[in-house]
Design a protein around this motif. Structure first.
Motif, PDB file in Angstrom:
ATOM      1  N   MET A   1       0.837  -1.168   0.000  1.00 28.34           N
ATOM      2  CA  MET A   1       0.000   0.000   0.000  1.00 28.34           C
ATOM      3  C   MET A   1       0.887   1.238   0.000  1.00 28.34           C
ATOM      4  N   ASN A   2       0.719   2.084  -1.010  1.00 26.78           N
ATOM      5  CA  ASN A   2       1.429   3.358  -1.056  1.00 26.78           C
ATOM      6  C   ASN A   2       0.663   4.371  -0.224  1.00 26.78           C
ATOM      7  N   LEU A   3       1.380   5.109   0.618  1.00 22.89           N
ATOM      8  CA  LEU A   3       0.775   6.111   1.477  1.00 22.89           C
ATOM      9  C   LEU A   3       1.484   7.430   1.250  1.00 22.89           C
ATOM     10  N   ARG A  26      -7.462   0.589  10.925  1.00 25.14           N
ATOM     11  CA  ARG A  26      -8.833   0.130  11.116  1.00 25.14           C
ATOM     12  C   ARG A  26      -9.518  -0.080   9.768  1.00 25.14           C
ATOM     13  N   ILE A  27      -9.215   0.790   8.814  1.00 24.52           N
ATOM     14  CA  ILE A  27      -9.831   0.689   7.490  1.00 24.52           C
ATOM     15  C   ILE A  27      -9.304  -0.533   6.748  1.00 24.52           C
ATOM     16  N   THR A  28      -8.006  -0.767   6.840  1.00 22.89           N
ATOM     17  CA  THR A  28      -7.417  -1.885   6.102  1.00 22.89           C
ATOM     18  C   THR A  28      -7.822  -3.236   6.679  1.00 22.89           C
ATOM     19  N   ARG A  29      -8.399  -3.258   7.881  1.00 22.47           N
ATOM     20  CA  ARG A  29      -8.935  -4.511   8.406  1.00 22.47           C
ATOM     21  C   ARG A  29     -10.200  -4.921   7.660  1.00 22.47           C
ATOM     22  N   HIS A  30     -10.952  -3.941   7.158  1.00 24.39           N
ATOM     23  CA  HIS A  30     -12.199  -4.239   6.457  1.00 24.39           C
ATOM     24  C   HIS A  30     -11.962  -4.675   5.019  1.00 24.39           C
ATOM     25  N   VAL A  31     -10.946  -4.121   4.390  1.00 28.25           N
ATOM     26  CA  VAL A  31     -10.697  -4.428   2.985  1.00 28.25           C
ATOM     27  C   VAL A  31      -9.191  -4.640   2.805  1.00 28.25           C
ATOM     28  N   ASP A  32      -8.823  -5.646   2.039  1.00 28.42           N
ATOM     29  CA  ASP A  32      -7.410  -5.991   1.933  1.00 28.42           C
ATOM     30  C   ASP A  32      -6.789  -5.617   0.589  1.00 28.42           C
ATOM     31  N   ASN A  33      -7.570  -5.081  -0.327  1.00 28.87           N
ATOM     32  CA  ASN A  33      -7.035  -4.783  -1.651  1.00 28.87           C
ATOM     33  C   ASN A  33      -6.791  -3.287  -1.843  1.00 28.87           C
ATOM     34  N   LEU A  54      -8.680   7.028  -1.644  1.00 28.15           N
ATOM     35  CA  LEU A  54      -8.352   5.626  -1.416  1.00 28.15           C
ATOM     36  C   LEU A  54      -8.561   4.882  -2.721  1.00 28.15           C
ATOM     37  N   HIS A  55      -7.504   4.270  -3.229  1.00 26.83           N
ATOM     38  CA  HIS A  55      -7.566   3.548  -4.492  1.00 26.83           C
ATOM     39  C   HIS A  55      -7.609   2.060  -4.191  1.00 26.83           C
ATOM     40  N   LEU A  56      -8.780   1.462  -4.404  1.00 26.71           N
ATOM     41  CA  LEU A  56      -8.964   0.017  -4.249  1.00 26.71           C
ATOM     42  C   LEU A  56      -8.924  -0.617  -5.630  1.00 26.71           C
ATOM     43  N   SER A  57      -8.803  -1.917  -5.678  1.00 26.55           N
ATOM     44  CA  SER A  57      -8.860  -2.564  -6.985  1.00 26.55           C
ATOM     45  C   SER A  57     -10.300  -2.508  -7.483  1.00 26.55           C
ATOM     46  N   ILE A  74      -9.705  14.687  11.147  1.00 30.88           N
ATOM     47  CA  ILE A  74      -9.181  13.366  10.780  1.00 30.88           C
ATOM     48  C   ILE A  74     -10.084  12.265  11.333  1.00 30.88           C
ATOM     49  N   ASP A  75     -10.563  12.437  12.575  1.00 33.36           N
ATOM     50  CA  ASP A  75     -11.461  11.433  13.157  1.00 33.36           C
ATOM     51  C   ASP A  75     -12.746  11.287  12.351  1.00 33.36           C
ATOM     52  N   SER A  76     -13.373  12.407  12.003  1.00 34.47           N
ATOM     53  CA  SER A  76     -14.615  12.319  11.233  1.00 34.47           C
ATOM     54  C   SER A  76     -14.343  11.809   9.814  1.00 34.47           C
ATOM     55  N   LEU A  77     -13.177  12.140   9.270  1.00 33.17           N
ATOM     56  CA  LEU A  77     -12.788  11.639   7.956  1.00 33.17           C
ATOM     57  C   LEU A  77     -12.685  10.118   7.966  1.00 33.17           C
ATOM     58  N   MET A  78     -12.060   9.573   8.985  1.00 34.31           N
ATOM     59  CA  MET A  78     -11.902   8.117   9.063  1.00 34.31           C
ATOM     60  C   MET A  78     -13.235   7.422   9.287  1.00 34.31           C
ATOM     61  N   ASP A  79     -14.149   8.061  10.041  1.00 34.41           N
ATOM     62  CA  ASP A  79     -15.478   7.477  10.209  1.00 34.41           C
ATOM     63  C   ASP A  79     -16.222   7.433   8.878  1.00 34.41           C
ATOM     64  N   LYS A  80     -16.147   8.519   8.117  1.00 33.45           N
ATOM     65  CA  LYS A  80     -16.793   8.557   6.803  1.00 33.45           C
ATOM     66  C   LYS A  80     -16.171   7.531   5.859  1.00 33.45           C
ATOM     67  N   LEU A  81     -14.846   7.422   5.898  1.00 33.61           N
ATOM     68  CA  LEU A  81     -14.157   6.470   5.028  1.00 33.61           C
ATOM     69  C   LEU A  81     -14.518   5.038   5.400  1.00 33.61           C
ATOM     70  N   ASP A  82     -14.642   4.773   6.683  1.00 34.52           N
ATOM     71  CA  ASP A  82     -15.018   3.439   7.144  1.00 34.52           C
ATOM     72  C   ASP A  82     -16.398   3.059   6.611  1.00 34.52           C
ATOM     73  N   ARG A  83     -17.344   3.984   6.691  1.00 30.91           N
ATOM     74  CA  ARG A  83     -18.683   3.710   6.168  1.00 30.91           C
ATOM     75  C   ARG A  83     -18.647   3.506   4.652  1.00 30.91           C
ATOM     76  N   ALA A  84     -17.856   4.307   3.945  1.00 31.92           N
ATOM     77  CA  ALA A  84     -17.771   4.185   2.485  1.00 31.92           C
ATOM     78  C   ALA A  84     -17.149   2.847   2.084  1.00 31.92           C
ATOM     79  N   VAL A  85     -16.127   2.411   2.803  1.00 35.52           N
ATOM     80  CA  VAL A  85     -15.470   1.132   2.494  1.00 35.52           C
ATOM     81  C   VAL A  85     -16.428  -0.024   2.762  1.00 35.52           C
ATOM     82  N   LEU A  86     -17.152   0.034   3.880  1.00 41.66           N
ATOM     83  CA  LEU A  86     -18.104  -1.034   4.180  1.00 41.66           C
ATOM     84  C   LEU A  86     -19.229  -1.071   3.156  1.00 41.66           C
TER      85      LEU A  86
END
Length: 108
Positions: A1-3, A26-33, A54-57, A74-86
């Motif tokens: 993963m490039n960061l 926490r996000i990478t636990r939900h999706v591995d690609n 976030l670039h997923l396959s 950053i906290d609210s960003l990660m919450d939004k990203l978590d919902r989007a990934v799920l």
């Protein structure tokens, strides 16, 4: 993963990088690609803005959040990203596939 971290009108410190990296775990636990992540932090007068690409396959997700405190943004960003990934993960699963138990019950 490039960061990659980018700061607009702000210096991205090691503390901010570590904080974002622990939140991304926490996000990478939900999706591995996850292929790459670009985090952009910016300051506009009194607003602290955090954006992430976030670039997923097969899918690119863009989420942003604005707050008066950078860590709160950053906290609210990660919450939004978590919902989007799920949500993306739920959409990508095959809902038409039937479990083997249901097929066996129908054939009897």
């Amino acid at each position: 993963m490039n960061l990659k971290f980018t700061g607009l009108n702000i210096d991205v410190t090691d503390a901010l990088k570590d904080y974002i990296s622990t939140k991304l775990a926490r996000i990478t636990r939900h999706v591995d690609n996850v292929i790459s992540v670009v985090v952009t932090l910016s300051v506009e007068k009194l607003n602290q803005k955090a954006e992430i690409d976030l670039h997923l396959s097969g899918k690119d997700l863009h989420v942003e959040s604005v707050d008066t405190d950078m860590y709160a943004a950053i906290d609210s960003l990660m919450d939004k990203l978590d919902r989007a990934v799920l949500k993306h993960k739920e959409k990508s699963t095959n809902h038409r596939a039937t479990p083997t138990g249901q097929m066996a019950a129908q054939s009897e």
